[in-house]
Scaffold this motif. Structure first.
Motif, PDB file in Angstrom:
ATOM      1  N   ALA A  67       0.895  -1.267  -0.211  1.00 21.98           N
ATOM      2  CA  ALA A  67       0.092  -0.052  -0.053  1.00 21.98           C
ATOM      3  C   ALA A  67       0.892   1.113  -0.189  1.00 21.98           C
ATOM      4  O   ALA A  67       0.576   2.256  -0.820  1.00 21.98           O
ATOM      5  N   ASP A  68       1.886   1.183   0.801  1.00 18.60           N
ATOM      6  CA  ASP A  68       2.832   2.472   0.854  1.00 18.60           C
ATOM      7  C   ASP A  68       3.416   2.604  -0.525  1.00 18.60           C
ATOM      8  O   ASP A  68       3.497   3.741  -0.866  1.00 18.60           O
ATOM      9  N   LEU A  69       3.926   1.728  -1.259  1.00 17.64           N
ATOM     10  CA  LEU A  69       4.471   1.735  -2.517  1.00 17.64           C
ATOM     11  C   LEU A  69       3.315   2.314  -3.719  1.00 17.64           C
ATOM     12  O   LEU A  69       3.612   3.123  -4.427  1.00 17.64           O
ATOM     13  N   PHE A  70       2.174   1.791  -3.285  1.00 20.12           N
ATOM     14  CA  PHE A  70       0.853   2.334  -4.313  1.00 20.12           C
ATOM     15  C   PHE A  70       0.809   3.841  -4.060  1.00 20.12           C
ATOM     16  O   PHE A  70       0.721   4.507  -4.866  1.00 20.12           O
ATOM     17  N   GLN A  71       1.081   4.166  -2.985  1.00 20.02           N
ATOM     18  CA  GLN A  71       0.785   5.717  -2.650  1.00 20.02           C
ATOM     19  C   GLN A  71       2.027   6.518  -3.026  1.00 20.02           C
ATOM     20  O   GLN A  71       1.852   7.655  -3.713  1.00 20.02           O
ATOM     21  N   LEU A  72       3.150   5.969  -3.335  1.00 17.40           N
ATOM     22  CA  LEU A  72       4.389   6.805  -3.588  1.00 17.40           C
ATOM     23  C   LEU A  72       4.361   6.791  -5.429  1.00 17.40           C
ATOM     24  O   LEU A  72       4.532   7.896  -5.769  1.00 17.40           O
ATOM     25  N   LEU A  73       3.531   5.663  -5.749  1.00 12.58           N
ATOM     26  CA  LEU A  73       3.294   5.925  -7.426  1.00 12.58           C
ATOM     27  C   LEU A  73       2.191   7.054  -7.588  1.00 12.58           C
ATOM     28  O   LEU A  73       2.352   7.722  -8.485  1.00 12.58           O
ATOM     29  N   GLN A  74       1.037   7.147  -6.728  1.00 13.69           N
ATOM     30  CA  GLN A  74       0.164   7.965  -7.057  1.00 13.69           C
ATOM     31  C   GLN A  74       0.568   9.294  -6.963  1.00 13.69           C
ATOM     32  O   GLN A  74       0.275  10.166  -7.578  1.00 13.69           O
ATOM     33  N   ALA A  75       1.223   9.628  -5.741  1.00 10.46           N
ATOM     34  CA  ALA A  75       2.084  10.929  -5.657  1.00 10.46           C
ATOM     35  C   ALA A  75       2.681  11.292  -6.821  1.00 10.46           C
ATOM     36  O   ALA A  75       2.945  12.494  -6.883  1.00 10.46           O
ATOM     37  N   ALA A  76       3.427  10.452  -7.430  1.00  8.68           N
ATOM     38  CA  ALA A  76       3.819  10.947  -8.755  1.00  8.68           C
ATOM     39  C   ALA A  76       3.205  10.879  -9.764  1.00  8.68           C
ATOM     40  O   ALA A  76       3.961  11.034 -10.922  1.00  8.68           O
ATOM     41  N   GLY A  77       1.915  10.675  -9.874  1.00 11.44           N
ATOM     42  CA  GLY A  77       1.118  10.797 -10.981  1.00 11.44           C
ATOM     43  C   GLY A  77       1.093   9.305 -11.666  1.00 11.44           C
ATOM     44  O   GLY A  77       0.549   9.348 -12.836  1.00 11.44           O
ATOM     45  N   VAL A  78       1.432   8.633 -11.067  1.00 14.21           N
ATOM     46  CA  VAL A  78       1.280   7.077 -11.569  1.00 14.21           C
ATOM     47  C   VAL A  78       0.188   6.225 -11.035  1.00 14.21           C
ATOM     48  O   VAL A  78      -0.180   6.249  -9.953  1.00 14.21           O
ATOM     49  N   GLU A  79      -0.598   5.927 -12.064  1.00 15.39           N
ATOM     50  CA  GLU A  79      -1.818   4.879 -11.652  1.00 15.39           C
ATOM     51  C   GLU A  79      -1.479   3.478 -11.538  1.00 15.39           C
ATOM     52  O   GLU A  79      -1.115   2.907 -12.601  1.00 15.39           O
ATOM     53  N   PRO A  80      -1.408   2.855 -10.353  1.00 15.06           N
ATOM     54  CA  PRO A  80      -0.956   1.449 -10.276  1.00 15.06           C
ATOM     55  C   PRO A  80      -2.265   0.756 -10.455  1.00 15.06           C
ATOM     56  O   PRO A  80      -3.440   0.959  -9.754  1.00 15.06           O
TER      57      PRO A  80
END
Ligand code: NAD
Length: 408
Positions: A67-80
């Motif tokens: 979940a933490d990694l998904f948040q990092l992706l979303q914060a960078a504008g990447v949709e996981p």
């Protein structure tokens, strides 16, 4: 000129250098360091804006790391998009089903794949990234080495970002994905230079939750890869230099990582050694231990790392006579010397590997893994793949059969 050369010292390498005429393939970007998964977002954003995520360990889902990694992706504008999770070694059906899922999402130029997990998850991610863009057949078997139609990966796979969570296979740095089938039994590679991951993000902190037995088995896989690629008949100079460093680190760190799972320096050393082992095997090939391990995987369901670990001492004894100089060079970085000869150093190296295997609880007998005598012919047949072809000397079916019987 003559006076000058007379004054120059002779260059005598302390270890044998393979021919200085080689290719070397490696991931274009490697980011390594404790806690550096925090950089996942910006790194991923360089590959695209939608990530098909393939994960492994459920532990990382349960402890919140995923979940933490998904948040990092979303914060960078990447949709996981979490398209798949696997905690067993990938099979043909896993690849075909997950590829169909990804294809249904109509992957475009801005899409890429993230493989997060042990070798199983990363191999599955690599395979689906390749199969999603190579559609001459929808069945991965048609592209596997030695089985199927021998189709080739000709189109660039979806870009892949690999985040390993075990320290073993080095799959994050290789150009193949190992795929199993149990009926009919085979374990074969999907392989192409195009399949090397675009970005490798190694955060050794992700491996502290790996259980002790998996730490031992995967660590021995890395050690086996470092040794086999060093003595392989396709050995090359850059991988051999990497192997010396990788082995020096791994041989001292592995027992500590097994005993003390949160030991940062041991986890770092093992993650680095595994990464080096991947680059080494991708360029130099492997040998007998890996050849037999593939067959033990499909005939007897032995986990890959454990199979390599059990086979390694036998593989070393088989190859000792023809590789004394190479094994002696490994002894000089991992065993206390001095040695009276290369042969004595090679013996010291083999003893060091055997004592490490005993220390971390690797069984010696194949029967402990559930192997029965009547399975040996099939194991011999299943051992004949790409890995075995790198073994420094030929081993006939009869000899291999005798070796395996002696290990029962
Ligand atoms: P694995 O990926 O199967 O993982 C082993 C177990 O550890 C699984 O149950 C997994 O869920 C768990 N696990 C993984 N990370 C964890 C974590 N951080 N915390 C807790 N549990 C965790 O094992 P592996 O040895 O890494 O991979 C084996 C596969 O890799 C085999 O199929 C083998 O053939 C393949 N392989 C591929 C290459 C290559 O170059 N492509 C090289 C060697 C091996």
């Amino acid at each position: 000129m003559a006076a000058m050369s007379a004054a120059m010292p002779e260059i005598e390498p302390t270890f044998p250098v393979p021919p200085l005429n080689y290719d070397f393939l490696a991931p274009p970007r490697i980011v390594f360091g404790w806690g550096r998964r925090a950089e996942l977002g910006p790194l991923a954003a360089t590959l695209g804006s939608r990530a098909f995520v393939v994960s492994g360990s459920r532990t990382l889902e349960k402890n919140g790391a995923l979940a933490d990694l998904f948040q990092l992706l979303q914060a960078a504008g990447v949709e996981p998009l979490h398209v798949g999770a696997i905690s067993h070694e990938p099979e043909v059906g896993d690849v075909d089903r997950l590829t169909a899922t990804i294809v249904a999402h109509q992957p475009a130029n801005d899409d890429f794949v993230i493989g997060l997990g042990g070798g199983s998850a990363i191999d599955l991610a690599k395979a689906v990234a390749a199969m999603a863009t190579n559609r001459e057949s929808t069945c991965v078997v048609d592209y596997l080495e030695g089985v199927g139609r021998g189709l080739k990966i000709v189109h660039s796979p979806l870009p892949l970002l690999a985040l390993p969570t075990t320290a073993g296979t080095g799959s994050e740095a290789t150009k193949n994905a190992v795929i199993s089938s149990y009926d009919p039994p085979f374990k074969k590679s999907l392989r192409s230079d195009l399949m090397v991951p675009r970005i490798v993000l190694v955060d050794p902190e992700l491996s502290i939750s790996v259980p002790a037995d998996v730490t031992a088995h995967t660590g021995m896989d890395a050690i086996t890869q470092l040794i086999e690629s060093c003595i392989s008949r396709r050995a090359k100079p850059i991988p051999r230099a990497m192997c010396l460093q990788g082995l020096q680190l791994a041989i001292t760190a592995l027992a500590e990582a097994v005993r003390n799972p949160s030991c940062r320096s041991a986890r770092e050393a093992m993650a680095h050694a595994a990464l080096l082992s991947g680059m080494a095997l991708a360029n130099s090939g492997l040998g007998l231990a890996h050849g037999v391990a593939a067959a033990l995987g499909v005939e007897c369901r032995v986990p890959h790392g454990l199979a390599c670990a059990v086979m390694l001492p036998t593989a070393l004894h088989v190859n000792r006579a023809g590789c004394a100089a190479e094994l002696a060079s490994l002894a000089r970085v991992v065993c206390p010397g001095p040695f009276s000869s290369d042969a004595a150093a090679a013996d010291a190296f083999i003893e060091r590997i055997e004592s490490l295997a005993t220390e971390i609880g690797i069984p010696k007998r194949l029967s402990t893994l559930g192997v029965r005598q009547n399975q040996i012919p099939a194991i011999v047949t299943g051992s004949r793949g790409n890995s075995m072809s790198g073994n420094p000397r030929d081993v006939s079916d009869e000899e291999l059969s005798e070796l395996l019987e002696a290990m029962l």
